[in-house]
Design a protein around this motif. Structure first.
Motif, PDB file in Angstrom:
ATOM      1  N   LEU A 292       8.444  -2.770   8.153  1.00  0.00           N
ATOM      2  CA  LEU A 292       6.530  -1.788   7.933  1.00  0.00           C
ATOM      3  C   LEU A 292       5.707  -2.798   7.794  1.00  0.00           C
ATOM      4  CD1 LEU A 292       7.833   1.909   6.564  1.00  0.00           C
ATOM      5  CD2 LEU A 292       7.979   1.151   9.374  1.00  0.00           C
ATOM      6  N   ASP A 293       4.587  -2.444   8.514  1.00  0.00           N
ATOM      7  CA  ASP A 293       3.958  -3.990   7.911  1.00  0.00           C
ATOM      8  C   ASP A 293       2.746  -3.378   7.031  1.00  0.00           C
ATOM      9  OD1 ASP A 293       3.150  -6.269   8.653  1.00  0.00           O
ATOM     10  OD2 ASP A 293       1.805  -5.963  10.269  1.00  0.00           O
ATOM     11  N   ASP A 294       3.148  -2.607   6.149  1.00  0.00           N
ATOM     12  CA  ASP A 294       2.081  -2.295   4.978  1.00  0.00           C
ATOM     13  C   ASP A 294       1.606  -3.718   4.784  1.00  0.00           C
ATOM     14  OD1 ASP A 294       4.739  -1.458   4.736  1.00  0.00           O
ATOM     15  OD2 ASP A 294       4.217  -1.077   2.889  1.00  0.00           O
ATOM     16  N   ALA A 295      -0.192  -3.686   4.063  1.00  0.00           N
ATOM     17  CA  ALA A 295      -0.609  -4.396   3.922  1.00  0.00           C
ATOM     18  C   ALA A 295      -0.840  -4.802   2.011  1.00  0.00           C
ATOM     19  CB  ALA A 295      -1.929  -4.036   3.713  1.00  0.00           C
ATOM     20  N   LEU A 296      -0.313  -5.323   1.617  1.00  0.00           N
ATOM     21  CA  LEU A 296      -0.922  -5.825  -0.096  1.00  0.00           C
ATOM     22  C   LEU A 296      -2.094  -5.548  -0.663  1.00  0.00           C
ATOM     23  CD1 LEU A 296       0.615  -9.825  -0.104  1.00  0.00           C
ATOM     24  CD2 LEU A 296       2.452  -8.007  -0.683  1.00  0.00           C
ATOM     25  N   THR A 297      -1.400  -4.326  -1.565  1.00  0.00           N
ATOM     26  CA  THR A 297      -2.493  -4.087  -2.339  1.00  0.00           C
ATOM     27  C   THR A 297      -3.076  -5.368  -3.457  1.00  0.00           C
ATOM     28  OG1 THR A 297      -1.086  -3.588  -4.367  1.00  0.00           O
ATOM     29  CG2 THR A 297      -1.023  -1.565  -2.651  1.00  0.00           C
TER      30      THR A 297
ATOM     31  N   GLU B  61       0.962  -1.127  -0.045  1.00  0.00           N
ATOM     32  CA  GLU B  61       0.257  -0.183   0.282  1.00  0.00           C
ATOM     33  C   GLU B  61       1.514   1.277   0.006  1.00  0.00           C
ATOM     34  OE1 GLU B  61      -2.578  -0.220   3.355  1.00  0.00           O
ATOM     35  OE2 GLU B  61      -4.130  -1.723   2.164  1.00  0.00           O
ATOM     36  N   LEU B  62       1.929   0.763   0.717  1.00  0.00           N
ATOM     37  CA  LEU B  62       3.156   2.513   1.130  1.00  0.00           C
ATOM     38  C   LEU B  62       3.761   2.681  -0.607  1.00  0.00           C
ATOM     39  CD1 LEU B  62       3.657   2.636   4.619  1.00  0.00           C
ATOM     40  CD2 LEU B  62       1.480   4.194   2.811  1.00  0.00           C
ATOM     41  N   GLY B  63       4.075   1.459  -0.906  1.00  0.00           N
ATOM     42  CA  GLY B  63       4.926   1.680  -2.116  1.00  0.00           C
ATOM     43  C   GLY B  63       6.536   1.434  -1.806  1.00  0.00           C
ATOM     44  N   GLY B  64       6.783   2.102  -2.255  1.00  0.00           N
ATOM     45  CA  GLY B  64       8.970   2.746  -2.577  1.00  0.00           C
ATOM     46  C   GLY B  64       9.353   1.008  -2.558  1.00  0.00           C
TER      47      GLY B  64
END
Length: 59
Positions: free
Chosen positions: A23-28, A14-17
């Motif tokens: 960092l525990d960001d989810a998948l799109t 979700e946060l890309g880059g």
């Protein structure tokens, strides 16, 4: 005895880059599609080892 090792990196988050580290960001939705496409027609595996971060563990 032969060892066959498959490594798979998570898909788009979700946060890309670039590197997300801990960092525990989810998948799109695209990230989920990328992961499913990467393992299509693969396996079966005897063992799976995954990061506990949601982008890996939920998959």
């Amino acid at each position: 005895m032969t060892l066959h090792l498959d490594l798979l990196r998570h898909g788009e988050t979700e946060l890309g880059g670039g590197l997300r580290g801990s960092l525990d960001d989810a998948l799109t939705a695209k990230g989920w599609e990328q992961m499913c496409a990467a393992v299509a027609e693969q396996g079966p595996w005897d063992r799976l080892i995954s990061s506990p971060l949601q982008r890996c563990a939920l998959f």
